[in-house]
Scaffold this active site. Sequence first.
Site, mmCIF file in Angstrom:
data_model
loop_
_atom_site.group_PDB
_atom_site.id
_atom_site.type_symbol
_atom_site.label_atom_id
_atom_site.label_comp_id
_atom_site.label_asym_id
_atom_site.label_seq_id
_atom_site.Cartn_x
_atom_site.Cartn_y
_atom_site.Cartn_z
ATOM 1 N N ARG A 101 0.888 -1.174 0.000
ATOM 2 C CA ARG A 101 0.000 0.000 0.000
ATOM 3 C C ARG A 101 0.920 1.217 0.000
ATOM 4 N NH1 ARG A 101 -5.602 1.436 3.045
ATOM 5 N NH2 ARG A 101 -6.232 -0.053 1.443
ATOM 6 N N HIS A 128 -6.934 0.590 -6.988
ATOM 7 C CA HIS A 128 -7.203 -0.271 -5.819
ATOM 8 C C HIS A 128 -7.799 -1.589 -6.335
ATOM 9 C CE1 HIS A 128 -7.720 -1.521 -1.834
ATOM 10 N NE2 HIS A 128 -8.655 -0.714 -1.403
ATOM 11 N N ASP A 223 -17.201 7.238 -2.610
ATOM 12 C CA ASP A 223 -15.968 7.069 -1.842
ATOM 13 C C ASP A 223 -15.709 8.378 -1.107
ATOM 14 O OD1 ASP A 223 -13.523 6.156 -0.876
ATOM 15 O OD2 ASP A 223 -12.425 6.575 -2.729
ATOM 16 N N CYS A 263 -16.433 1.643 -0.709
ATOM 17 C CA CYS A 263 -15.284 0.803 -0.331
ATOM 18 C C CYS A 263 -14.996 0.898 1.170
ATOM 19 C CB CYS A 263 -14.056 1.200 -1.136
ATOM 20 S SG CYS A 263 -13.646 2.945 -0.992
HETATM 21 N N1 CP Z 1 -11.464 -0.151 1.478
HETATM 22 C C1 CP Z 1 -10.245 -0.189 2.021
HETATM 23 O O1 CP Z 1 -9.238 -0.386 1.339
HETATM 24 O O2 CP Z 1 -10.226 -0.013 3.367
HETATM 25 P P1 CP Z 1 -8.935 0.160 4.277
HETATM 26 O O3 CP Z 1 -8.317 1.503 3.925
HETATM 27 O O4 CP Z 1 -9.448 0.106 5.681
HETATM 28 O O5 CP Z 1 -7.976 -0.946 3.978
HETATM 29 N N1 NVA Z 2 -9.854 6.888 -2.122
HETATM 30 C C1 NVA Z 2 -9.537 6.419 -0.787
HETATM 31 C C2 NVA Z 2 -9.841 4.958 -0.678
HETATM 32 C C3 NVA Z 2 -9.618 4.372 0.701
HETATM 33 C C4 NVA Z 2 -9.876 2.891 0.740
HETATM 34 C C5 NVA Z 2 -8.092 6.701 -0.473
HETATM 35 O O1 NVA Z 2 -7.230 6.511 -1.345
HETATM 36 O O2 NVA Z 2 -7.811 7.125 0.648
#
Ligand code: CP
Ligand code: NVA
Length: 305
Positions: A101, A128, A223, A263
């Site tokens: 990540r 993602h 989102d 999400c």
């Molecule tokens: N949806 C998602 O990726 O959640 P987290 O940021 O909690 O991993």
């Molecule tokens: N768009 C958000 C998604 C989190 C799961 C981010 O990147 O923070």
Amino acid sequence: MTKRDLVSILDIREDFDEVISLALRLKRSRYQTEPSVQGRAMGMIFEKSSTRTRVSLETAMYQLGGNAIYLNPSDMQMGRGETVEDTSRVLSGMLDIITYRAYSHENVLKLARNSSVPVINALDDVEHPLQMIADFMTIAEKKNSFHGKKFAYVGDGNNMVNSLVLTCAMIGMDICIGTPKNHQPNTQFIENAKTIAKETGSHVTLTNNPEEAVDSADIIYTDVWVSMGEEKQREEKEKSLRPFQVNTELVSGAKKDYIFMHCLPAHRGLEVTDEVADSINSVIFQEAENRLHSAKAAIVYLLNH
Ligand code: CP
Ligand code: NVA
């Protein structure tokens, strides 16, 4: 056998249906280990916060019979200047799969290019992919088929939209994306999705009108307005995106049996109201649970291809 990565959802374009079926099968056999994962180790480099992705990946490895090691970059030599390339060569000599990540998509690509084992993008600034498997698994469960459905996305033109538009195009589902003019999605992703949609016979539409986006929709998705790493833009984004809140009035334009997806994490009262998030149409917690089953599917798929 050359290793496969999951950096973009397009990396599994040819086998997307197979991965969804695998996720559904693994959901039915929740506590069964998988011979191909037993004794395998996964490294998880997480530069940003996470609840769902971290817990689903760690639990997935544990239940499948493998092991996961959470790696916080500030505890690693990477945090003191060791390059992503060197880190990748070192880790792939010891691990069987790596998830990352990251703030930068470029770094995920660097990790993947230099790794001899599969690399999974666990969210970066542009995509993602793991979320897509859970989301479309949930749609398969709730709507039976992807055919003839309208997907509406309302909110910020961010990393989630990039993955959603590619996925809809690749499975042949129409998508209408409603964003403010100053937060439209990435043009390159939209153009790429339109090319793919032509091949699958579907449509990608952009609008600055949220009512038009959700009109007769089967799925409404939103989102957060401020993604991780964008905290400085909070004030401006919350102002621009206010008309794009998913609330009872907005969803009244969708089909009666529409499903609401997010999400998560949700910022209740901003991009979505409690009324919608907790309504009978909302599938957000089923979608969140499916992160576990879909994480397993991604791991099993990549270790076997
Ligand atoms: N949806 C998602 O990726 O959640 P987290 O940021 O909690 O991993
Ligand atoms: N768009 C958000 C998604 C989190 C799961 C981010 O990147 O923070």
